[in-house]
Motif scaffolding. Structure first.
Motif, PDB file in Angstrom:
ATOM      1  N   ARG A 126       0.822  -1.211   0.000  1.00  0.00           N
ATOM      2  CA  ARG A 126       0.000   0.000   0.000  1.00  0.00           C
ATOM      3  C   ARG A 126       0.859   1.265   0.000  1.00  0.00           C
ATOM      4  O   ARG A 126       0.392   2.342  -0.351  1.00  0.00           O
ATOM      5  N   CYS A 127       2.157   1.120   0.402  1.00  0.00           N
ATOM      6  CA  CYS A 127       3.041   2.300   0.416  1.00  0.00           C
ATOM      7  C   CYS A 127       3.160   2.880  -0.995  1.00  0.00           C
ATOM      8  O   CYS A 127       3.192   4.100  -1.180  1.00  0.00           O
ATOM      9  N   ALA A 128       3.237   1.995  -2.004  1.00  0.00           N
ATOM     10  CA  ALA A 128       3.383   2.466  -3.392  1.00  0.00           C
ATOM     11  C   ALA A 128       2.158   3.282  -3.788  1.00  0.00           C
ATOM     12  O   ALA A 128       2.271   4.320  -4.457  1.00  0.00           O
ATOM     13  N   LYS A 129       0.985   2.842  -3.371  1.00  0.00           N
ATOM     14  CA  LYS A 129      -0.262   3.557  -3.684  1.00  0.00           C
ATOM     15  C   LYS A 129      -0.195   4.986  -3.085  1.00  0.00           C
ATOM     16  O   LYS A 129      -0.556   5.964  -3.733  1.00  0.00           O
ATOM     17  N   VAL A 130       0.288   5.077  -1.841  1.00  0.00           N
ATOM     18  CA  VAL A 130       0.375   6.384  -1.178  1.00  0.00           C
ATOM     19  C   VAL A 130       1.303   7.300  -1.975  1.00  0.00           C
ATOM     20  O   VAL A 130       0.949   8.448  -2.288  1.00  0.00           O
ATOM     21  N   LEU A 131       2.471   6.774  -2.346  1.00  0.00           N
ATOM     22  CA  LEU A 131       3.424   7.610  -3.080  1.00  0.00           C
ATOM     23  C   LEU A 131       2.853   8.030  -4.431  1.00  0.00           C
ATOM     24  O   LEU A 131       2.983   9.184  -4.849  1.00  0.00           O
ATOM     25  N   GLU A 132       2.189   7.081  -5.115  1.00  0.00           N
ATOM     26  CA  GLU A 132       1.605   7.417  -6.425  1.00  0.00           C
ATOM     27  C   GLU A 132       0.544   8.505  -6.294  1.00  0.00           C
ATOM     28  O   GLU A 132       0.492   9.433  -7.098  1.00  0.00           O
ATOM     29  N   GLU A 133      -0.280   8.401  -5.264  1.00  0.00           N
ATOM     30  CA  GLU A 133      -1.333   9.420  -5.075  1.00  0.00           C
ATOM     31  C   GLU A 133      -0.705  10.770  -4.731  1.00  0.00           C
ATOM     32  O   GLU A 133      -1.209  11.814  -5.155  1.00  0.00           O
ATOM     33  N   LEU A 134       0.368  10.744  -3.960  1.00  0.00           N
ATOM     34  CA  LEU A 134       1.023  12.013  -3.616  1.00  0.00           C
ATOM     35  C   LEU A 134       1.607  12.671  -4.876  1.00  0.00           C
ATOM     36  O   LEU A 134       1.487  13.882  -5.065  1.00  0.00           O
ATOM     37  N   VAL A 135       2.195  11.847  -5.745  1.00  0.00           N
ATOM     38  CA  VAL A 135       2.750  12.397  -6.997  1.00  0.00           C
ATOM     39  C   VAL A 135       1.620  12.953  -7.860  1.00  0.00           C
ATOM     40  O   VAL A 135       1.711  14.055  -8.411  1.00  0.00           O
ATOM     41  N   ARG A 136       0.547  12.213  -7.926  1.00  0.00           N
ATOM     42  CA  ARG A 136      -0.622  12.652  -8.707  1.00  0.00           C
ATOM     43  C   ARG A 136      -1.157  13.990  -8.190  1.00  0.00           C
ATOM     44  O   ARG A 136      -1.688  14.801  -8.937  1.00  0.00           O
ATOM     45  N   ALA A 137      -0.962  14.210  -6.885  1.00  0.00           N
ATOM     46  CA  ALA A 137      -1.458  15.453  -6.280  1.00  0.00           C
ATOM     47  C   ALA A 137      -0.393  16.555  -6.286  1.00  0.00           C
ATOM     48  O   ALA A 137      -0.591  17.594  -5.673  1.00  0.00           O
ATOM     49  N   GLY A 138       0.739  16.312  -6.952  1.00  0.00           N
ATOM     50  CA  GLY A 138       1.710  17.389  -7.123  1.00  0.00           C
ATOM     51  C   GLY A 138       3.035  17.214  -6.414  1.00  0.00           C
ATOM     52  O   GLY A 138       3.891  18.106  -6.452  1.00  0.00           O
ATOM     53  N   ALA A 139       3.264  16.064  -5.748  1.00  0.00           N
ATOM     54  CA  ALA A 139       4.575  15.837  -5.114  1.00  0.00           C
ATOM     55  C   ALA A 139       5.592  15.473  -6.202  1.00  0.00           C
ATOM     56  O   ALA A 139       5.209  14.932  -7.244  1.00  0.00           O
ATOM     57  N   PRO A 140       6.881  15.747  -5.986  1.00  0.00           N
ATOM     58  CA  PRO A 140       7.887  15.415  -7.012  1.00  0.00           C
ATOM     59  C   PRO A 140       7.959  13.908  -7.256  1.00  0.00           C
ATOM     60  O   PRO A 140       7.860  13.128  -6.309  1.00  0.00           O
ATOM     61  N   GLU A 141       8.146  13.526  -8.516  1.00  0.00           N
ATOM     62  CA  GLU A 141       8.170  12.100  -8.864  1.00  0.00           C
ATOM     63  C   GLU A 141       9.294  11.359  -8.144  1.00  0.00           C
ATOM     64  O   GLU A 141       9.217  10.152  -7.904  1.00  0.00           O
ATOM     65  N   LYS A 142      10.317  12.122  -7.792  1.00  0.00           N
ATOM     66  CA  LYS A 142      11.495  11.535  -7.127  1.00  0.00           C
ATOM     67  C   LYS A 142      11.122  10.720  -5.872  1.00  0.00           C
ATOM     68  O   LYS A 142      11.850   9.801  -5.487  1.00  0.00           O
ATOM     69  N   ILE A 143      10.002  11.058  -5.242  1.00  0.00           N
ATOM     70  CA  ILE A 143       9.652  10.335  -3.998  1.00  0.00           C
ATOM     71  C   ILE A 143       9.361   8.863  -4.266  1.00  0.00           C
ATOM     72  O   ILE A 143       9.391   8.058  -3.354  1.00  0.00           O
ATOM     73  N   THR A 144       9.101   8.494  -5.523  1.00  0.00           N
ATOM     74  CA  THR A 144       8.785   7.086  -5.797  1.00  0.00           C
ATOM     75  C   THR A 144      10.048   6.219  -5.896  1.00  0.00           C
ATOM     76  O   THR A 144       9.951   5.004  -5.873  1.00  0.00           O
ATOM     77  N   TYR A 145      11.226   6.852  -6.045  1.00  0.00           N
ATOM     78  CA  TYR A 145      12.440   6.016  -6.104  1.00  0.00           C
ATOM     79  C   TYR A 145      13.528   6.419  -5.117  1.00  0.00           C
ATOM     80  O   TYR A 145      14.516   5.710  -4.955  1.00  0.00           O
ATOM     81  N   SER A 146      13.384   7.550  -4.431  1.00  0.00           N
ATOM     82  CA  SER A 146      14.404   7.934  -3.449  1.00  0.00           C
ATOM     83  C   SER A 146      14.391   6.983  -2.269  1.00  0.00           C
ATOM     84  O   SER A 146      13.331   6.500  -1.868  1.00  0.00           O
ATOM     85  N   HIS A 147      15.565   6.765  -1.699  1.00  0.00           N
ATOM     86  CA  HIS A 147      15.658   5.880  -0.533  1.00  0.00           C
ATOM     87  C   HIS A 147      14.952   6.501   0.673  1.00  0.00           C
ATOM     88  O   HIS A 147      14.259   5.830   1.430  1.00  0.00           O
ATOM     89  N   LYS A 148      15.157   7.815   0.856  1.00  0.00           N
ATOM     90  CA  LYS A 148      14.502   8.497   1.983  1.00  0.00           C
ATOM     91  C   LYS A 148      13.711   9.679   1.446  1.00  0.00           C
ATOM     92  O   LYS A 148      14.148  10.824   1.535  1.00  0.00           O
ATOM     93  N   PRO A 149      12.551   9.405   0.874  1.00  0.00           N
ATOM     94  CA  PRO A 149      11.794  10.496   0.247  1.00  0.00           C
ATOM     95  C   PRO A 149      11.265  11.503   1.262  1.00  0.00           C
ATOM     96  O   PRO A 149      10.939  11.142   2.385  1.00  0.00           O
ATOM     97  N   HIS A 150      11.232  12.763   0.863  1.00  0.00           N
ATOM     98  CA  HIS A 150      10.577  13.772   1.696  1.00  0.00           C
ATOM     99  C   HIS A 150       9.934  14.813   0.800  1.00  0.00           C
ATOM    100  O   HIS A 150      10.348  15.031  -0.331  1.00  0.00           O
ATOM    101  N   VAL A 151       8.875  15.448   1.288  1.00  0.00           N
ATOM    102  CA  VAL A 151       8.122  16.381   0.452  1.00  0.00           C
ATOM    103  C   VAL A 151       8.365  17.837   0.861  1.00  0.00           C
ATOM    104  O   VAL A 151       8.418  18.729   0.016  1.00  0.00           O
TER     105      VAL A 151
END
Ligand SMILES: Cc1cc2nc3c(=O)[nH]c(=O)nc-3n(C[C@H](O)[C@H](O)[C@H](O)COP(=O)(O)OP(=O)(O)OC[C@H]3O[C@@H](n4cnc5c(N)ncnc54)[C@H](O)[C@@H]3O)c2cc1C
Length: 361
Positions: A126-151
């Motif tokens: 479900r973590c992937a779903k959260v990250l995808e929704e955050l990107v869809r809502a305007g977060a940088p795409e980098k959060i889907t592959y960074s080791h320690k993502p932050h917004v």
């Protein structure tokens, strides 16, 4: 040695064979992609589902319900994120606390004015779903592959607003300045919610996503006989250092290299007594801010923007506390324990709603 760590998705044929040949413990199977919505029931729901709170838990509960076609109603005691930002700014400038809309309360919840770290240390699909929704809502795409993502708090504000708009577009509704102040029960079953001490909203389906700061709501729930039990948590202080000092300690000769972001750290001490002290929520290039859940109490927190480019690094330095530290068996004894320390911090800071501060040479 300095490494860059990323998560990379690759599609392979015969992946088992290839992985065996790689013999590299760092290469692992990722959980399967694709979010699975829970199976729906067959009975008509008793009224429209209501979600209380628009922190991360409430927003995502609302979003998923909306995506499943349930048209949820979200209730939030604080204001929308733009109004809230002005109220919080006034709190930091003048120490004027609005007990319904604050660093803890309002659209986006407690983490809106934070570092926006997205590390969970769990492996759940479900973590992937959260990250995808955050990107869809305007977060940088980098959060889907960074080791320690932050917004970062600057981007987070835009993201929570866009999630709210998506919920509304799917037929959901969000009401701000709307506090749940009571439950309507019949034969021990929930029949509705009392709102702002007056209006009654009829529903049999409620998601309580009220976070960890709504002490008046915890008391109301306890008074209604909702079962709760005290749990361990951690308390401590924020420590702050020049970011350059941390960069030099961690990166050595590479400190200041443009490809390296501001350095982080993590420390822990496990005492033979079983109690641990540790750093947590390290906030590179950020600031320490004051927060309060109620008048006469103050706490501190670390906050940063996406760029993490401020002069100082800060981190929480914490020690674990347990129910037997709280001095009573009452279900809300932990809240009283927090309150005692928060009052002491308020007194230490000259009874001002500012961060109490002590410098060491
Ligand atoms: C200042 C701060 C910084 C943090 N930084 C990070 C970070 O960088 N990364 C990270 O992963 N975690 C961070 N955390 C932790 C993170 O914010 C929380 O784990 C997260 O917010 C919990 O989400 P939640 O939705 O459960 O509750 P919350 O975010 O607390 O949201 C609860 C919401 O419910 C509303 N509410 C409460 N009672 C009622 C009521 N009676 N009626 C209507 N609405 C109500 C509140 O107004 C609030 O908006 C931070 C926490 C704080 C306090």
């Amino acid at each position: 040695m300095i490494y860059f760590v990323y998560t990379v998705d690759v599609e392979l044929q015969n992946e088992q064979r290839i992985l065996k040949r790689l013999k590299d413990g760092d290469v692992k199977f990722a959980p399967p992609r694709g979010y699975e919505y829970v199976k729906t029931g067959t009975e008509e729901p008793e009224g429209r589902p209501v979600v209380v709170g628009t922190g991360p838990a409430g927003l995502f509960a609302g979003l998923i319900l909306a995506q499943m076609g349930y048209k949820p109603l979200l209730l939030e005691r604080g204001a929308d994120v733009d109004t809230r930002t002005k109220i919080v700014r006034a709190f930091w400038e003048n120490g004027r606390l609005n007990e319904e809309c604050s660093v803890q309360f309002g659209e986006g919840g407690a983490g809106t004015f934070s570092d926006g770290k997205l590390t969970t240390l769990i492996k759940d699909k479900r973590c992937a779903k959260v990250l995808e929704e955050l990107v869809r809502a305007g977060a940088p795409e980098k959060i889907t592959y960074s080791h320690k993502p932050h917004v970062g708090t600057d981007i987070l504000k835009r993201v929570v607003k866009n999630i709210r708009k998506r919920i509304e577009k799917l037929g959901g509704e969000v009401r701000f300045n709307t506090k749940v102040t009571g439950l309507v029960l019949a034969n021990d079953r929930l029949k509705g919610l009392r709102i702002n001490e007056g209006e009654v909203l009829h529903t049999g389906i409620v998601v309580l996503a009220i976070g960890h700061s709504a002490r008046d709501t915890f008391t109301m729930l306890n008074d209604h006989g909702v079962h709760m039990s005290p749990k361990p948590f951690s308390i401590g202080v924020r420590i702050e250092h020049p970011q350059q000092l941390i960069d030099r300690a961690q990166y050595k000769k590479f400190a200041g290299h443009p490809k390296l972001g501001p350095a982080e750290y993590k420390m822990a001490y496990h005492s033979p007594t079983g109690r641990s002290a540790y750093t947590f929520c390290m906030c590179p290039g950020g600031t320490v801010v004051a927060a309060a859940s109620e008048a006469g109490c103050v706490v501190t927190n670390g906050m940063s923007e996406y760029a993490r480019d401020k002069e100082n690094a800060n981190s929480a330095l914490l020690v674990g506390v347990r129910p037997d530290d709280y001095g009573s068996n009452h279900p809300l004894a932990g809240v009283e324990f927090q309150r005692r320390w928060e009052r002491k911090a308020f007194e230490l800071g000259g009874e001002k709603l500012r961060r109490p501060c002590s410098a060491c040479g």
